[in-house]
Design an enzyme around this catalytic site. Structure first.
Site, mmCIF file in Angstrom:
data_model
loop_
_atom_site.group_PDB
_atom_site.id
_atom_site.type_symbol
_atom_site.label_atom_id
_atom_site.label_comp_id
_atom_site.label_asym_id
_atom_site.label_seq_id
_atom_site.Cartn_x
_atom_site.Cartn_y
_atom_site.Cartn_z
ATOM 1 N N CYS A 57 0.858 -1.186 0.000
ATOM 2 C CA CYS A 57 0.000 0.000 0.000
ATOM 3 C C CYS A 57 0.899 1.244 0.000
ATOM 4 O O CYS A 57 2.092 1.149 0.305
ATOM 5 C CB CYS A 57 -0.936 0.017 1.211
ATOM 6 S SG CYS A 57 -0.095 0.228 2.781
ATOM 7 N N CYS A 60 3.346 2.074 2.872
ATOM 8 C CA CYS A 60 4.647 1.395 2.938
ATOM 9 C C CYS A 60 5.731 2.294 2.350
ATOM 10 O O CYS A 60 6.853 2.355 2.866
ATOM 11 C CB CYS A 60 4.596 0.078 2.171
ATOM 12 S SG CYS A 60 3.410 -1.124 2.806
ATOM 13 N N CYS A 129 11.634 -22.571 8.939
ATOM 14 C CA CYS A 129 10.552 -21.704 8.472
ATOM 15 C C CYS A 129 11.127 -20.321 8.166
ATOM 16 O O CYS A 129 12.330 -20.103 8.279
ATOM 17 C CB CYS A 129 9.412 -21.611 9.490
ATOM 18 S SG CYS A 129 9.752 -20.533 10.883
ATOM 19 N N CYS A 132 13.796 -18.478 10.295
ATOM 20 C CA CYS A 132 15.207 -18.862 10.166
ATOM 21 C C CYS A 132 15.898 -17.984 9.122
ATOM 22 O O CYS A 132 17.056 -17.596 9.285
ATOM 23 C CB CYS A 132 15.327 -20.324 9.763
ATOM 24 S SG CYS A 132 14.636 -21.485 10.952
ATOM 25 N N ASP A 509 -7.055 -9.299 -27.624
ATOM 26 C CA ASP A 509 -6.781 -8.694 -28.920
ATOM 27 C C ASP A 509 -7.205 -9.713 -29.975
ATOM 28 O O ASP A 509 -7.003 -10.919 -29.803
ATOM 29 C CB ASP A 509 -5.289 -8.387 -29.046
ATOM 30 C CG ASP A 509 -4.938 -7.828 -30.409
ATOM 31 O OD1 ASP A 509 -5.529 -6.809 -30.777
ATOM 32 O OD2 ASP A 509 -4.095 -8.439 -31.087
#
Length: 813
Positions: A57, A60, A129, A132, A509
């Protein structure tokens, strides 16, 4: 129906109310870009540009600007949310090395643009995960020799810009409890299993001591021996999480290793040795299973690397020599026999065959190839022997580019993933603080015993691990993008995967997308004495054009051996036709609108034009400024796969199918009827396609535009999602669009939409499952129902189930 209302919103700010955030971001981008030009254009030598990843957003962008402006040596910062770019004014060139690290601390990633990169890629082994990955990043960024570091848990890779020895980097990563090795082609295709074996043996040994201790509880064995067995289980199984946890704390992060190590040590401290050993073993076992599962998703793209042979048969004079593909040069001629894979991209110089291009394009049927046709590495030669002139080195082949772009895409964070990462960064410290409070304050005020509250606090520490939640999105995205790549679809990142799931209107197109793009002359009406003269004039005017209609006229003339006239002063009239000077006179070839603008058309010819257009013909009128010499009618054919693809899209719930074309209303209506397109915009100039896209967006539609990636670039950029077709061998298409269909047809478009929606649903399932599991565990802690080992099982079990659920995307068809 014909769309005659050309009124459209002036920009995305005029979009529907449901798209307010996107409109705001677009406006913000425009304002920021203007600001960049005003405030940053004065000192270009000290300007550094970056691509920013992870913004979801405009706020940020403001966060990054405010954070960097506090850094000494930085003169100015402008971040554009709309373009995802940042321009920074620095006092000297040394400061730009610090910027990626600063941005990383703010929760985003900065990648330098227009700069020579000294980045190395490492394969990281042993990550449990996403936390780490954060620990490794924070640990390495403190090293003065490291300028920038990015670790991606999903792909298991680390990108590092540094000035030290790679061996030192490996040692630093090992200090944090993980293994690192320089990423090479061989390592990618055959990942080392040494670390996995080590982890598994450690887990097994810890389990053996735990098992002996548990069995001993049913025998008259000494309690001290049982405690020693449990202690050994904790020491062996807990060495890695304790080591990793130490470096996580040192780096200023609270990852799951910190929480699990604290729980195990705390359990031992209060005399719950069995609980502590169970925590360690279940944690280690869960991580081993997670690593094996995640590795399968990582291998989904690595498998593509094994498609192309490692050797090629090179023709050297009259000899055939086997060479490694790395040693084959451009313009070498290679020989591919029947039932062999093609080792490198190239052009057929001799022979013909049917080629199975499914690994590249996902096409279900083989494609006939003959002399001068392009073939791609990794595809399968079904019959005939081929001699192929190599056009690309091994690292530049189409399949190598696909692998590179897919890996880059898998490392880009989608908005959902970026949000969850930020949520976890806040959630974990809060729950950690809550756990400490639960351990201390109730017994401090005389409510219950210290041991009971310490136990509940330790269980709360385990529950605090947001592992399943953090994994929920990236593993799904990696699986979906890998699936798409295997099916001949290149999705540029999680952001575009998410966008594809919300598309409600597909805009096609016409020429080359819905139709073959190879129109043929169907009728010639001549007012000249010699019909061949009309065709010769038309060919001369169209000789310098690459438009499909011009090529149709050239082909028609070639088939009848009608040559060109002497011409000059060739000129294109945008959106209307072309002109040339022949024998000192100006001649024109164009649509009816061109001649209406000059002197109009005779009434009788108007009737002929209407009749031809109603039959689906596109007309090229040949004439001078004063006379009409004749009409050439051209028609295109609908692709065989188009109708089936559109019908399948309708079944996926796509609300609206729209066609854009510069052709007349009669031709557009005929093609729309044949393809079941329910809406079309006809008589469009190139810039009108952008207006049509904006009109649909103004009606509240989320729009995907499908084109060839070159002529339709403005419309592709304007749409919410740009999809290029025919990416195989077309670098421009692969560069410009958000999603690329490698085949030159719409066959895989429905699969792409189904896959994106399935991915969105699985991400939602994972997130809700992760959150509900945490809530249930939290509720059960305080009544004393949830034991410490059950808390570990709920955490690691939830993470494993989330991964397995995400892996279903690998099999989506």
């Amino acid at each position: 129906m014909r769309q005659t209302d050309n009124a459209a919103p002036s920009g995305c700010c005029a979009s529907d109310p449901d798209s307010t955030s996107e409109a705001d971001s677009c406006c913000s981008a425009k304002e920021t870009d203007d600001g960049e030009r005003k405030s940053l254009g004065t000192d270009k030598q000290n300007m550094v540009e970056y691509a920013i990843h992870g913004m979801d957003c405009p706020s940020c962008a403001a966060t990054i600007e405010k954070g960097l402006r506090k850094t000494s040596g930085i003169q100015s910062v402008q971040v554009s949310y709309g373009t995802g770019k940042m321009a920074v004014g620095v006092e000297d060139a040394t400061i730009d090395k610090q910027i990626p690290g600063r941005v990383q601390k703010l929760g985003f990633k900065a990648e330098p643009l227009h700069a020579t990169q000294s980045t190395e890629t490492y394969q990281i082994d042993g990550m449990d995960c996403g936390s780490c990955a954060v620990t490794i990043e924070k640990h390495l960024i403190k090293n003065p020799s490291v300028h920038d570091v990015s670790v991606n848990f999903s792909t298991g890779k680390m990108h590092l810009d540094h000035t030290t020895n790679p061996k030192d980097i490996v040692k630093e990563v090992q200090k944090a409890g993980f293994n690192a090795s320089l990423d090479t082609r061989e390592q990618q295709s055959e990942p080392s299993s040494d670390r996995k074996k080590n982890v598994f043996s450690t887990t097994s040994l810890s389990g053996v001591f735990l098992g002996f201790g548990f069995i001993g509880s049913f025998t008259p064995i000494s309690p001290d021996i049982m405690t020693a067995l449990y202690a050994m289980a904790i020491l062996i199984g807990g060495a890695k999480p304790v080591k990793s946890g130490f470096y996580a704390i040192k780096s200023g992060s609270l990852d799951m290793n910190v929480l699990m190590a604290s729980a195990a040590i705390g359990a031992a401290f209060i005399g719950e040795w069995l609980e502590g050993a169970m925590v360690v073993w279940l944690f280690a076992l869960g991580n081993t299973l997670q690593n094996k599962s995640v590795e399968r998703t990582r291998n989904s793209i690595r498998d593509l690397m094994n498609l192309a042979p490692s050797e090629a048969t090179v023709k050297s004079g009259e000899q055939l020599v086997r060479k490694a593909v790395e040693d084959v040069a451009v313009d070498d001629v290679i020989v591919v026999k029947p039932s062999e894979k093609i080792p490198l991209d190239g052009e057929i110089v001799s022979g013909s065959s049917s080629i199975n291009q499914a690994p590249i394009t996902g096409e279900s049927l083989p494609v006939d190839k003959q002399q001068d046709d392009m073939v791609y590495a990794g595809t399968f030669n079904e019959n005939g022997s081929l001699e192929i002139r190599v056009t690309k080195l091994v690292d530049d082949t189409t399949i190598a580019n696909i692998i590179h772009m897919v890996e880059e895409a898998q490392e880009q964070k989608a908005p959902t993933e970026a949000f969850i990462d930020r949520f976890a960064n806040v959630y974990t410290p809060i729950v950690f603080a809550l756990a400490i409070s639960v351990m201390v304050f109730p017994p401090l005020f005389g409510v219950g015993a210290w041991g009971d509250w310490l136990y509940k606090g330790l269980a709360l520490l385990v529950v605090a691990c947001p592992c399943a939640l953090v994994i929920s999105t990236p593993v799904s995205i990696v699986s979906a993008i890998g699936n798409a790549a295997k099916n001949g679809v290149l999705i540029k990142g999680g952001t575009f995967l998410e966008k594809a799931a919300s598309i409600k209107a597909m805009v096609f197109d016409k020429t080359g997308t819905l139709t073959e793009g190879k129109p043929k002359v169907t009728n010639v009406i001549s007012n000249m004495n010699d019909r061949n003269d009309l065709i010769a004039i038309a060919r001369t005017i169209e000789a310098h054009s690459t438009h499909p209609i011009a090529q149709a006229i050239t082909t028609y003339a070639d088939e009848r051996a009608i040559g060109m006239k002497e011409g000059g002063a060739f000129k294109t009239i945008t959106g209307k036709g072309a002109q040339a000077t022949i024998d000192g006179m100006e001649y024109f070839a164009g649509n009816p609108a061109l001649f209406h603008d000059m002197n109009g058309l005779p009434q009788e010819m108007e009737k002929q034009i209407d009749a031809l257009q109603e039959n689906g013909n596109t007309l090229v009128i040949i004439g001078t400024r004063f006379d009409i010499l004749g009409i050439i009618a051209v028609a295109d054919t609908v692709r065989s796969i188009t109708v089936k693809a559109i019908q399948t899209l309708r079944r996926t719930g796509m609300k609206e199918m729209v066609m854009l074309t510069g052709d007349n209303d009669g031709t557009a209506k005929k093609i729309a009827d044949e393809t079941s397109v329910n809406r079309y915009f006809a008589d469009l100039l190139p810039e009108d396609k952008v207006t049509a896209i904006k009109k649909l967006q103004g009606e509240g539609q989320r729009v995907a535009m499908i084109g060839d990636g070159m002529n339709d670039a403005p419309a592709l950029a304007t749409a919410d999602l740009g999809i290029a077709m025919g990416g195989a061998g077309t670098d421009t298409a692969m560069e410009t669009a958000d999603i690329v269909l490698m085949a030159d047809n719409l066959e895989k478009l429905p699969h792409t939409i189904r896959l994106s929606r399935k991915a969105r649903n699985i991400i939602k399932q994972n997130v809700w499952f992760s959150l509900l599991t945490k809530v249930a565990a939290l509720v059960l802690i305080f009544p004393g129902i949830l034991t410490l080992w059950m808390a570990v099982l709920s955490d690691t079990g939830a993470a494993l189930l989330v991964i397995l659920n995400s892996m279903r995307l690998l099999k989506q068809t």
